[in-house]
Design an enzyme around this catalytic site. Structure first.
Site, PDB file in Angstrom:
ATOM      1  N   ASN A  34      -6.217 -61.336  23.911  1.00  0.00           N
ATOM      2  CA  ASN A  34      -4.878 -60.976  23.463  1.00  0.00           C
ATOM      3  C   ASN A  34      -4.280 -62.076  22.590  1.00  0.00           C
ATOM      4  O   ASN A  34      -3.629 -61.804  21.572  1.00  0.00           O
ATOM      5  CB  ASN A  34      -3.955 -60.730  24.656  1.00  0.00           C
ATOM      6  CG  ASN A  34      -4.470 -59.661  25.602  1.00  0.00           C
ATOM      7  OD1 ASN A  34      -5.337 -58.870  25.256  1.00  0.00           O
ATOM      8  ND2 ASN A  34      -3.936 -59.661  26.814  1.00  0.00           N
ATOM      9  N   TRP A 102     -12.012 -54.437  38.207  1.00  0.00           N
ATOM     10  CA  TRP A 102     -13.422 -54.314  38.575  1.00  0.00           C
ATOM     11  C   TRP A 102     -14.181 -55.282  37.657  1.00  0.00           C
ATOM     12  O   TRP A 102     -14.475 -54.951  36.509  1.00  0.00           O
ATOM     13  CB  TRP A 102     -13.915 -52.891  38.367  1.00  0.00           C
ATOM     14  CG  TRP A 102     -13.204 -51.853  39.183  1.00  0.00           C
ATOM     15  CD1 TRP A 102     -13.597 -51.346  40.391  1.00  0.00           C
ATOM     16  CD2 TRP A 102     -11.983 -51.176  38.856  1.00  0.00           C
ATOM     17  NE1 TRP A 102     -12.704 -50.404  40.826  1.00  0.00           N
ATOM     18  CE2 TRP A 102     -11.700 -50.283  39.910  1.00  0.00           C
ATOM     19  CE3 TRP A 102     -11.089 -51.240  37.770  1.00  0.00           C
ATOM     20  CZ2 TRP A 102     -10.567 -49.464  39.913  1.00  0.00           C
ATOM     21  CZ3 TRP A 102      -9.971 -50.435  37.772  1.00  0.00           C
ATOM     22  CH2 TRP A 102      -9.715 -49.555  38.829  1.00  0.00           C
ATOM     23  N   ASN A 165      -2.682 -70.358  33.163  1.00  0.00           N
ATOM     24  CA  ASN A 165      -2.760 -68.936  33.538  1.00  0.00           C
ATOM     25  C   ASN A 165      -3.400 -68.739  34.916  1.00  0.00           C
ATOM     26  O   ASN A 165      -4.436 -68.092  35.054  1.00  0.00           O
ATOM     27  CB  ASN A 165      -3.537 -68.167  32.467  1.00  0.00           C
ATOM     28  CG  ASN A 165      -3.047 -66.729  32.331  1.00  0.00           C
ATOM     29  OD1 ASN A 165      -2.133 -66.304  33.032  1.00  0.00           O
ATOM     30  ND2 ASN A 165      -3.656 -65.984  31.432  1.00  0.00           N
ATOM     31  N   GLY A 226       9.303 -66.163  31.044  1.00  0.00           N
ATOM     32  CA  GLY A 226       9.813 -64.813  30.902  1.00  0.00           C
ATOM     33  C   GLY A 226      10.961 -64.733  29.910  1.00  0.00           C
ATOM     34  O   GLY A 226      10.860 -65.232  28.787  1.00  0.00           O
ATOM     35  N   ASP A 257       0.587 -63.906  26.420  1.00  0.00           N
ATOM     36  CA  ASP A 257      -0.587 -64.171  25.582  1.00  0.00           C
ATOM     37  C   ASP A 257      -0.208 -64.125  24.109  1.00  0.00           C
ATOM     38  O   ASP A 257      -0.656 -64.951  23.305  1.00  0.00           O
ATOM     39  CB  ASP A 257      -1.678 -63.141  25.844  1.00  0.00           C
ATOM     40  CG  ASP A 257      -2.078 -63.053  27.307  1.00  0.00           C
ATOM     41  OD1 ASP A 257      -2.013 -64.090  28.008  1.00  0.00           O
ATOM     42  OD2 ASP A 257      -2.455 -61.956  27.750  1.00  0.00           O
TER      43      ASP A 257
END
Length: 306
Positions: A34, A102, A165, A226, A257
């Protein structure tokens, strides 16, 4: 001497998003991808390489084709017989998202399996970028191989940027994550942490505490928080850069990102850290107004230029 290209190291996954009843849209995304997507959109003159490992299944071939269609190469990244990409699904409550993954056998976990290829991918780059998720998907030996390659690239002139992250579910324990991230910071020029992650991992009480702690290890730090202001720390000086409020965000996936991509593009273009953070906020605000992690290139460019 470093070249003009940009390289991002990590895992690009299959992304299922846009849930409407039983219907899903499939795309490709992942934190370091990203960031590279936004960086490439905003620095089209710079060759872009996504450094990972890929399978040989149709979905992996689709990933590689998608990157190529958008001007992003994979360099010498290994293509591993029988391997396949990881997968995640985004579910939304309003604009806030949650993820189901997954990924335990994803090909990207073998991105350092060929040390020579890894070193070749990041040599002679203007910028090398990676994240705490990149570290988390690797075993101890592969992580050491990666950090050695990054350190070598930095020693010959590449700028290194790193976003810690922190995602607790990817690590054996908190102590392992702390140790690996501190090792990564030792080879980093620009750190791009997110305050809630740092608070969870290191117990920082405030964004200022995060900036001051990381400022002892890294020359340039931008603490994201944020919709609160970002905190830019350079040479012992702390400055706030207000975020942009979006009244009705569509999807917050990829906002941080994309902030990183906007910030790094601006710094590579010669803007100072405060102006880079202002442009990065505009990019992030544009991204939360589209579905999925990847906004159209033109949307990113318009936001970046203001």
């Amino acid at each position: 001497m470093a070249g003009t290209g940009v390289a991002s190291i990590g895992e690009c996954m299959l992304e299922l998003s846009g849930q409407t009843g039983p219907n899903w849209r499939m795309g490709f995304a992942g934190d370091t991808f990203n960031t590279l997507w936004a960086l490439h959109a905003l620095s089209t003159e710079r060759p872009a390489t996504y450094v990972s490992a890929f399978g040989d299944d149709p979905f992996s071939q689709g990933q590689i084709g998608f990157l190529a269609e958008n001007g992003i190469g994979i360099g010498s990244s290994p293509v591993i017989a029988g391997a396949r990409p990881g997968l995640y699904a985004i579910t939304l409550t309003g604009a806030e998202r949650s993820f189901t993954y997954w990924r335990s056998d994803a090909a990207a976990r073998q991105l350092a399996s060929d040390p020579a290829a890894l070193a070749k991918n990041i040599e002679n780059q203007a910028l090398v970028y990676f994240s705490g998720i990149t570290l988390a998907i690797l075993d101890d030996a592969a992580r050491a191989t990666l950090l050695a390659a990054v350190a070598k690239a930095r020693s010959v002139g590449s700028l290194v940027a790193f976003d810690p992250n922190y995602r607790s579910r990817l690590w054996r324990n908190r102590e392992d994550a702390q140790a690996a991230i501190v090792e990564a910071l030792a080879v980093t020029d620009i750190a791009l942490p997110t305050f809630p992650d740092e608070q969870m991992l290191f117990g920082d009480a405030t964004p200022q505490a995060t900036a001051e702690r990381l400022g002892q290890l890294v020359g340039e730090v931008v603490v994201k928080n944020g919709e609160a202001p970002a905190l830019v720390a350079q040479r012992g000086t702390l400055r706030e850069v207000p975020a942009i409020h979006v009244a009705a965000p569509a999807d917050t996936t990829g906002a941080g990102d994309s902030f990183n991509g906007g910030y790094l593009a601006a710094r590579l273009a010669g803007h100072d850290p405060l102006e880079a953070a202002r442009r990065a906020h505009r990019v992030a605000a544009a991204v939360v107004q589209v579905r999925g992690a990847l906004a159209p290139f033109e949307t990113l460019r318009t936001a970046f230029e203001g």
